[in-house]
Design a protein around this motif. Structure first.
Motif, PDB file in Angstrom:
ATOM      1  N   VAL A   1       2.864   1.875 -15.962  1.00 52.67           N
ATOM      2  CA  VAL A   1       2.912   1.434 -14.454  1.00 52.67           C
ATOM      3  C   VAL A   1       4.541   1.555 -14.226  1.00 52.67           C
ATOM      4  O   VAL A   1       4.601   2.124 -13.422  1.00 52.67           O
ATOM      5  CB  VAL A   1       2.291   0.319 -14.288  1.00 52.67           C
ATOM      6  CG1 VAL A   1       2.399  -0.207 -12.662  1.00 52.67           C
ATOM      7  CG2 VAL A   1       0.553   0.599 -14.214  1.00 52.67           C
ATOM      8  N   MET A   2       5.270   0.652 -15.306  1.00 51.43           N
ATOM      9  CA  MET A   2       6.551  -0.032 -14.770  1.00 51.43           C
ATOM     10  C   MET A   2       6.994   1.657 -14.740  1.00 51.43           C
ATOM     11  O   MET A   2       8.604   0.975 -14.864  1.00 51.43           O
ATOM     12  CB  MET A   2       6.755  -1.003 -15.510  1.00 51.43           C
ATOM     13  CG  MET A   2       5.931  -2.903 -15.101  1.00 51.43           C
ATOM     14  SD  MET A   2       6.193  -2.779 -13.712  1.00 51.43           S
ATOM     15  CE  MET A   2       7.619  -3.334 -13.003  1.00 51.43           C
ATOM     16  N   VAL A   3       6.776   2.436 -16.048  1.00 53.16           N
ATOM     17  CA  VAL A   3       7.973   3.200 -16.002  1.00 53.16           C
ATOM     18  C   VAL A   3       7.339   5.049 -15.134  1.00 53.16           C
ATOM     19  O   VAL A   3       8.333   5.496 -14.745  1.00 53.16           O
ATOM     20  CB  VAL A   3       7.909   3.573 -17.663  1.00 53.16           C
ATOM     21  CG1 VAL A   3       8.940   5.046 -18.141  1.00 53.16           C
ATOM     22  CG2 VAL A   3       8.225   2.438 -18.700  1.00 53.16           C
ATOM     23  N   LEU A   4       6.321   5.090 -15.574  1.00 55.49           N
ATOM     24  CA  LEU A   4       5.881   6.160 -14.910  1.00 55.49           C
ATOM     25  C   LEU A   4       5.608   6.221 -13.620  1.00 55.49           C
ATOM     26  O   LEU A   4       6.217   6.537 -12.657  1.00 55.49           O
ATOM     27  CB  LEU A   4       4.905   6.522 -15.484  1.00 55.49           C
ATOM     28  CG  LEU A   4       4.750   7.326 -16.622  1.00 55.49           C
ATOM     29  CD1 LEU A   4       5.093   8.173 -16.264  1.00 55.49           C
ATOM     30  CD2 LEU A   4       5.082   6.755 -17.826  1.00 55.49           C
ATOM     31  N   GLN A   5       5.306   4.938 -12.785  1.00 52.18           N
ATOM     32  CA  GLN A   5       5.514   4.823 -11.135  1.00 52.18           C
ATOM     33  C   GLN A   5       6.410   4.262 -10.419  1.00 52.18           C
ATOM     34  O   GLN A   5       6.282   4.645  -9.406  1.00 52.18           O
ATOM     35  CB  GLN A   5       3.712   3.904 -10.913  1.00 52.18           C
ATOM     36  CG  GLN A   5       3.588   3.950  -9.297  1.00 52.18           C
ATOM     37  CD  GLN A   5       1.821   2.988  -9.491  1.00 52.18           C
ATOM     38  OE1 GLN A   5       1.474   2.908 -10.507  1.00 52.18           O
ATOM     39  NE2 GLN A   5       1.080   3.114  -8.447  1.00 52.18           N
TER      40      GLN A   5
ATOM     41  N   MET B   1       1.112  -1.130  -0.195  1.00 57.77           N
ATOM     42  CA  MET B   1       0.177  -0.151  -0.231  1.00 57.77           C
ATOM     43  C   MET B   1       0.487   1.123  -0.025  1.00 57.77           C
ATOM     44  O   MET B   1       0.110   2.572  -0.245  1.00 57.77           O
ATOM     45  CB  MET B   1      -0.852   0.064   1.356  1.00 57.77           C
ATOM     46  CG  MET B   1      -2.054  -1.081   0.973  1.00 57.77           C
ATOM     47  SD  MET B   1      -3.034  -1.409  -0.855  1.00 57.77           S
ATOM     48  CE  MET B   1      -3.643   0.813  -0.646  1.00 57.77           C
ATOM     49  N   ASP B   2       2.382   1.359   0.630  1.00 56.33           N
ATOM     50  CA  ASP B   2       2.619   2.007   0.248  1.00 56.33           C
ATOM     51  C   ASP B   2       2.945   2.367  -1.063  1.00 56.33           C
ATOM     52  O   ASP B   2       3.535   4.113  -1.355  1.00 56.33           O
ATOM     53  CB  ASP B   2       4.567   1.950   0.384  1.00 56.33           C
ATOM     54  CG  ASP B   2       4.820   1.486   1.934  1.00 56.33           C
ATOM     55  OD1 ASP B   2       3.215   2.236   3.010  1.00 56.33           O
ATOM     56  OD2 ASP B   2       5.384   1.573   3.025  1.00 56.33           O
ATOM     57  N   PHE B   3       3.278   1.969  -1.872  1.00 55.73           N
ATOM     58  CA  PHE B   3       2.738   2.306  -3.484  1.00 55.73           C
ATOM     59  C   PHE B   3       1.553   2.616  -3.921  1.00 55.73           C
ATOM     60  O   PHE B   3       2.062   2.620  -5.188  1.00 55.73           O
ATOM     61  CB  PHE B   3       3.504   1.209  -4.451  1.00 55.73           C
ATOM     62  CG  PHE B   3       4.600   0.457  -3.676  1.00 55.73           C
ATOM     63  CD1 PHE B   3       6.389   1.919  -3.625  1.00 55.73           C
ATOM     64  CD2 PHE B   3       4.897  -0.736  -3.710  1.00 55.73           C
ATOM     65  CE1 PHE B   3       7.388   1.046  -4.034  1.00 55.73           C
ATOM     66  CE2 PHE B   3       6.176  -1.487  -2.805  1.00 55.73           C
ATOM     67  CZ  PHE B   3       7.180  -0.392  -3.480  1.00 55.73           C
ATOM     68  N   TYR B   4       0.687   2.384  -3.512  1.00 53.40           N
ATOM     69  CA  TYR B   4      -0.756   2.761  -4.560  1.00 53.40           C
ATOM     70  C   TYR B   4      -1.466   3.666  -3.376  1.00 53.40           C
ATOM     71  O   TYR B   4      -3.013   4.145  -3.724  1.00 53.40           O
ATOM     72  CB  TYR B   4      -1.288   1.465  -4.323  1.00 53.40           C
ATOM     73  CG  TYR B   4      -1.106   0.471  -5.514  1.00 53.40           C
ATOM     74  CD1 TYR B   4      -1.187   0.523  -6.714  1.00 53.40           C
ATOM     75  CD2 TYR B   4      -0.084  -0.560  -4.940  1.00 53.40           C
ATOM     76  CE1 TYR B   4      -0.536   0.085  -7.692  1.00 53.40           C
ATOM     77  CE2 TYR B   4       0.686  -1.527  -6.084  1.00 53.40           C
ATOM     78  CZ  TYR B   4      -0.203  -0.760  -7.083  1.00 53.40           C
ATOM     79  OH  TYR B   4       0.707  -1.319  -8.053  1.00 53.40           O
TER      80      TYR B   4
ATOM     81  N   GLY C   1      -5.192   4.934  -6.492  1.00 52.29           N
ATOM     82  CA  GLY C   1      -4.296   3.470  -5.491  1.00 52.29           C
ATOM     83  C   GLY C   1      -4.492   2.648  -6.677  1.00 52.29           C
ATOM     84  O   GLY C   1      -3.730   1.878  -7.365  1.00 52.29           O
ATOM     85  N   LEU C   2      -5.160   1.973  -5.341  1.00 52.29           N
ATOM     86  CA  LEU C   2      -4.908   0.314  -5.572  1.00 52.29           C
ATOM     87  C   LEU C   2      -5.280   0.090  -8.089  1.00 52.29           C
ATOM     88  O   LEU C   2      -5.970  -1.006  -8.029  1.00 52.29           O
ATOM     89  CB  LEU C   2      -5.437  -0.772  -4.946  1.00 52.29           C
ATOM     90  CG  LEU C   2      -4.892  -1.747  -4.233  1.00 52.29           C
ATOM     91  CD1 LEU C   2      -5.178  -2.183  -3.369  1.00 52.29           C
ATOM     92  CD2 LEU C   2      -2.976  -2.558  -5.227  1.00 52.29           C
TER      93      LEU C   2
END
Lengths: 56, 417, 261
Positions: B354-358, B294-297, B306-307
């Motif tokens: 997601v893999m690049v931007l987040q 949840m730290d990531f979302y 969020g998720l």
């Protein structure tokens, strides 16, 4: 890219990476060369009529 | 006017109509070219990237088009190596779409680097331990393969085919196409994987980092697998759009059905692996780096997703299209099939996003907060530029080259509209 | 190349002493010809090899506390020199020097792909979004030992490597093969009015940094000093910047704990 660039090291990483690379490049190069040479030869011999499409 | 160039036995729209279409798309292309030159002349300050967002829209676009262009290598593999003969009726188009995707990726990369004139350093001074080096080499080589696969198609143009040398060359290249296809598959496996490795190896970025086997993080395999799954979906997606635009059926249903079925099973196995990877990362990898899922979302500003972004990627655009595509009844319904391939395409794009931007957005230092980014018009224009270029190249190829072997049979001119 | 002679240059920054004055940043900018713009307010677009962060404990008065944290390049060693940024650079434009422990950046080799920026969790690596423009006459005050950089490439703190080279040259001229501790010091270290920054060879027990940091080389340089911490130690970056603080909340802030505050 070539052994004469100064950062080149003959280690496993370089051998695997560039081995794969030059292997692939050689196949492509030889393939294209074969096609061109054979096309020149075929043209010179005036061989082969027009093939239909869709058979490839 | 250009009827001498149009393939025999097929009907094309009047040249005037075609010219207007090309002019409209060409205007969009020109807009992108202007933005591209702005970036070249003024530098990357024309973008909204910053020191926290070194990778942004362009890198996402690269990753996404390469994943979607994966249809070319996978269809080639199925057709020439595995021997799925029916796919010969769609392979030309898969190659063309792949050619467009890969040339677009190279174009975007050429704009994206800060010093384009030094771009050759990546080859000359290659660091073989960098995932990006592997990407650059394999991508360029594979673009070469796609060019080799596209050339015989060009040579089959009615006028070119009359030149004996062109005819023979095209014939010979078709003759050993399996060799090129196999080399293409080999190169694709590595560059698709390396693109996954780009964020997977970043052990300073817990959101993107993954454990793996040897030097390869799990994302290496997931990217290759998802490209093999979603690439053919994109081929079907574009085929359907082309059919709608030309108001013709261009590929027989059994061909599309076979490709969709294989893509479905690939997608299903991929998504199972992706779920396991996500679970392992959330339960083991991230906690070992001091972070929880949840730290990531949570608390990301400017977006309340969020998720949901994870649910959208894995569930709605992953599990759902996979189940749809493996189901024969869904595949038989053109509308449902189109929805399924569209979802799969969005899923691949979302995954790369997601893999690049987040990965860039998530704060790692506890005293920093989320970083936000919105692309500038120059970035958007240069990202749309390859789309316009792709449309033009596909339009020209469709008009003048025998791309669809079944078109004549499916659309006899006598019964023409 | 003799292993025991290898140096590991590093820094200890005492956060209890740092007042956040920014002298280290200014000294670094001047020493290294770091470019700036007329309006440099957007810190995500500006370049500062050394940046001072302001940390807060998140509590309200009277428990409110703050702390300033200077952040140069952390010169990560990772695992055997596998630092996050060095391993990813496709053009070998950055290198981990096993003899000094310094992560270098070769501006003329960098072609601006920014992969290293994506890899660095400390945002140490910054991009030249513009060509440098110096105010009239300022060219004459640029440091001749440090090349200026052009737009489109990445740059970062070098631990004032040119000072190391200069000191070595001088020592060699005098027939010495080794440097004394004071002969190689970074600009920020010398500029700090509070004496918060200590610089030296972490491998040399005689150096102040070694005594303060007390690195445990069996555990990738982890400090034995209970007051010391390194940023994001848990990620395995194995940095060479040690921070000292008597406050627990500050020491905790160095760890990954994004939303725990």
């Amino acid at each position: 890219m070539f052994p004469f660039s100064f950062e080149w090291v003959w280690d496993m990483g370089h051998m695997v990476f560039h081995g794969g690379l030059w292997y692939a490049l050689s196949i492509l190069g030889m393939g294209v060369t074969y096609c061109i040479i054979k096309a020149v030869y075929d043209t010179a011999k005036g061989q082969g009529g027009h093939h239909g499409h869709g058979q490839h | 006017m250009d009827s001498a160039l149009i393939p025999k036995g097929v009907k094309r729209c009047p040249i005037g109509q075609f010219a207007v279409f090309i002019a409209v798309v060409g205007a969009v292309l020109l807009w992108g070219v202007v933005a591209m030159f702005l970036c070249y002349i003024k530098g990357l300050n024309q973008t909204n990237m910053n020191n926290a967002y070194g990778f942004a829209l362009w890198i996402w676009a690269d990753l996404a088009v390469i994943a979607l262009g994966g249809g070319a290598f996978f269809t080639g593999l199925l057709r020439y190596i595995i021997g799925k003969d029916e796919l010969k009726n769609i392979i030309n188009y898969a190659v063309l779409i792949g050619f467009v995707c890969y040339s677009s990726a190279l174009l975007i990369l050429a704009i994206d680097v800060g010093q384009p004139l030094r771009a050759w350093f990546i080859f000359w001074h290659a660091n073989v331990h960098s995932m990006l080096t592997e990407v650059a080499f394999c991508l360029t080589c594979y673009f070469g393969v796609l060019t080799i696969e596209y050339i015989p198609l060009i040579l089959e143009n009615r006028q070119l085919d009359k030149v004996p040398f062109c005819h023979h060359l095209s014939h010979n290249m078709h003759g050993i196409m399996a060799v090129f296809a196999a080399t293409g598959a080999f190169l694709s496996f590595f560059h698709q994987g390396s693109l996954g490795g780009v964020t997977g190896v970043l052990f300073g970025r817990p959101f993107g980092y993954r454990t793996g086997i040897g030097i390869w993080p799990w994302t290496f395999f997931l990217y290759t697998w998802s490209a093999a799954a979603c690439g053919p979906c994109f081929t079907i997606f574009i085929t359907r759009i082309t059919e709608a635009a030309t108001r013709k059926k261009l590929v027989k249903d059994n061909v599309i059905d076979l490709l969709a079925k294989i893509a479905g099973w690939m997608l299903l196995t991929y998504i199972v692996a992706k779920i396991i990877d996500t679970w392992y990362w959330a339960a083991v990898t991230a906690p070992s780096m001091g972070l929880t899922l949840m730290d990531f979302y949570s608390n990301n500003p400017g977006s309340a997703y969020g998720l949901w972004i994870l649910i959208a990627e894995v569930g709605i655009c992953g599990v759902l299209p996979a189940i749809m595509l493996v189901s024969g009844s869904v595949r038989r319904s053109p509308a449902l099939l189109f929805i399924a391939v569209t979802l799969a395409v969005i899923g691949a794009c979302l995954n790369r996003w997601v893999m690049v931007l987040q990965t860039q957005a998530v704060p790692v230092l506890s005293f920093e907060s989320w970083f936000t980014y919105f692309p500038s018009w120059q970035e958007i224009a240069t990202t749309i530029l390859p789309v316009a270029y792709g449309v033009i190249l596909i339009a020209l190829s469709y008009r003048y080259l025998p791309i669809f072997p079944q078109e004549q049979e499916l659309n006899p001119i006598e019964g023409g509209k | 190349m003799d292993q025991p002679n290898n140096k590991r240059f590093g820094m200890v920054i005492d956060l209890d002493k740092c007042t956040g004055c920014g002298a280290c940043m200014v000294a670094c900018m001047a020493e290294n010809n770091v470019p700036f713009r007329e309006d440099d307010t957007d810190k995500l677009l500006s370049i500062a090899w050394m940046r001072v962060y302001r940390l807060k404990n998140g509590k309200s008065f009277p428990q409110a506390e703050e702390c300033f944290l200077p952040r140069p390049c952390q010169h990560c060693e990772g695992h055997h020199g596998h630092s996050p940024c060095v391993s990813v650079c496709p053009a070998t434009a950055t290198d981990y020097d096993m003899q000094t422990g310094i992560v270098s950046q070769v501006p003329t080799r960098c072609f601006g792909c920014r992969y290293c920026m994506a890899a660095c969790p400390y945002h140490v690596r910054q991009f030249n979004w513009w060509d440098p423009v110096w105010p009239d006459g300022m060219e004459r005050s640029l440091n001749p030992d440090v090349s200026v950089r052009m737009r489109g490439i990445v740059e970062k703190c070098s631990f004032c490597y040119h000072r190391y080279q200069r000191a070595l040259d001088k020592a060699y001229a005098e027939g010495r093969r080794d440097l004394k501790e004071h002969e190689y010091q970074t600009a920020c270290t010398q500029a700090c009015p509070a004496g918060a920054i200590t610089f030296g060879d972490l491998n040399n027990p005689a150096h102040a940094v070694h005594k303060l940091a007390q690195p445990d080389m069996a555990h990738e340089g982890q400090s034995r000093n209970p007051k010391a911490f390194r940023l994001l130690e848990r990620l395995g970056t194995n940095t060479k910047i040690y921070y000292l603080s008597s406050k627990e909340w500050v020491r905790k802030a160095g760890d990954t704990a994004v939303q725990k505050a």
